[in-house]
Design a protein around this motif. Sequence first.
Motif, short mmCIF file in Angstrom:
data_model
loop_
_atom_site.label_atom_id
_atom_site.label_comp_id
_atom_site.label_asym_id
_atom_site.label_seq_id
_atom_site.Cartn_x
_atom_site.Cartn_y
_atom_site.Cartn_z
N LYS A 7 -4.16 2.62 -0.59
CA LYS A 7 -3.43 1.51 -1.20
C LYS A 7 -2.17 2.02 -1.90
O LYS A 7 -1.10 1.46 -1.75
N PHE A 8 -2.31 3.11 -2.65
CA PHE A 8 -1.14 3.67 -3.33
C PHE A 8 -0.13 4.20 -2.32
O PHE A 8 1.08 4.03 -2.49
N ALA A 9 -0.59 4.84 -1.27
CA ALA A 9 0.32 5.34 -0.24
C ALA A 9 1.06 4.18 0.42
O ALA A 9 2.26 4.27 0.68
N ALA A 10 0.36 3.09 0.66
CA ALA A 10 0.99 1.91 1.27
C ALA A 10 2.05 1.33 0.34
O ALA A 10 3.11 0.89 0.78
N LEU A 11 1.77 1.34 -0.96
CA LEU A 11 2.71 0.77 -1.92
C LEU A 11 3.86 1.70 -2.27
O LEU A 11 4.83 1.28 -2.89
N ALA A 12 3.77 2.95 -1.87
CA ALA A 12 4.79 3.94 -2.24
C ALA A 12 6.10 3.75 -1.49
O ALA A 12 7.12 4.27 -1.90
N ASP A 13 6.08 2.99 -0.43
CA ASP A 13 7.28 2.81 0.38
C ASP A 13 8.01 1.53 -0.03
O ASP A 13 7.41 0.46 -0.11
N PRO A 14 9.32 1.61 -0.30
CA PRO A 14 10.06 0.42 -0.74
C PRO A 14 10.07 -0.71 0.28
O PRO A 14 10.08 -1.89 -0.11
N THR A 15 10.07 -0.38 1.56
CA THR A 15 10.05 -1.44 2.57
C THR A 15 8.73 -2.20 2.50
O THR A 15 8.72 -3.44 2.57
N ARG A 16 7.64 -1.49 2.35
CA ARG A 16 6.34 -2.17 2.27
C ARG A 16 6.22 -3.00 1.00
O ARG A 16 5.66 -4.10 1.02
N LEU A 17 6.78 -2.52 -0.10
CA LEU A 17 6.79 -3.34 -1.32
C LEU A 17 7.60 -4.61 -1.11
O LEU A 17 7.20 -5.69 -1.55
N ALA A 18 8.72 -4.49 -0.43
CA ALA A 18 9.55 -5.67 -0.14
C ALA A 18 8.81 -6.65 0.77
O ALA A 18 8.88 -7.87 0.59
N LEU A 19 8.06 -6.11 1.74
CA LEU A 19 7.28 -6.99 2.62
C LEU A 19 6.21 -7.73 1.83
O LEU A 19 6.00 -8.93 2.03
N LEU A 20 5.53 -7.04 0.93
CA LEU A 20 4.53 -7.71 0.09
C LEU A 20 5.17 -8.78 -0.77
O LEU A 20 4.62 -9.87 -0.93
N SER A 21 6.34 -8.48 -1.32
CA SER A 21 7.04 -9.48 -2.13
C SER A 21 7.40 -10.71 -1.30
O SER A 21 7.28 -11.84 -1.77
N ALA A 22 7.83 -10.48 -0.07
CA ALA A 22 8.16 -11.60 0.81
C ALA A 22 6.93 -12.44 1.10
O ALA A 22 7.01 -13.67 1.20
N LEU A 23 5.78 -11.79 1.23
CA LEU A 23 4.55 -12.52 1.53
C LEU A 23 3.98 -13.23 0.30
O LEU A 23 3.11 -14.09 0.44
N ALA A 24 4.48 -12.91 -0.87
CA ALA A 24 4.01 -13.57 -2.09
C ALA A 24 4.32 -15.06 -2.07
O ALA A 24 3.64 -15.85 -2.73
N THR A 25 5.33 -15.46 -1.29
CA THR A 25 5.69 -16.88 -1.22
C THR A 25 4.91 -17.61 -0.13
O THR A 25 5.07 -18.81 0.03
N GLY A 26 4.11 -16.87 0.64
CA GLY A 26 3.30 -17.52 1.67
C GLY A 26 3.34 -16.77 2.99
O GLY A 26 4.06 -15.78 3.15
#
Length: 109
Positions: A7-26
């Motif tokens: 989970k931490f490795a997945a979150l360590a990448d800025p692109t993946r964080l941005a993808l999660l943020s985009a999915l926060a809206t649905g």
Amino acid sequence: MHMTPDKFAALADPTRLALLSALATGEKTVNELTAPFDMSQPAISRHLKILQEAGLITRRIDGTKRPCRLAPDGLEQIEAWANMMRRTYTANYDRLDQVLASLPKGDAA
């Protein structure tokens, strides 16, 4: 508490964080997620695969589309770990404050 590093490795990448943020809206399709990035769809798909393997997102099949959404319990393990660390650090700082308060005060000259 045992914290798995995926989970931490997945979150360590800025692109993946941005993808999660985009999915926060649905829920969004891979094409919708690819649009804001200067990256190919296969590259975004690789990032999504890492997020899925880490349990942070889920994907479903809808005809030819593969919509993604945040996993319902994806961040619970990280949140529990962070809360445990917060309690530990708070207790340590409280003990340090007590030790410092018990030290004799020096003369301020």
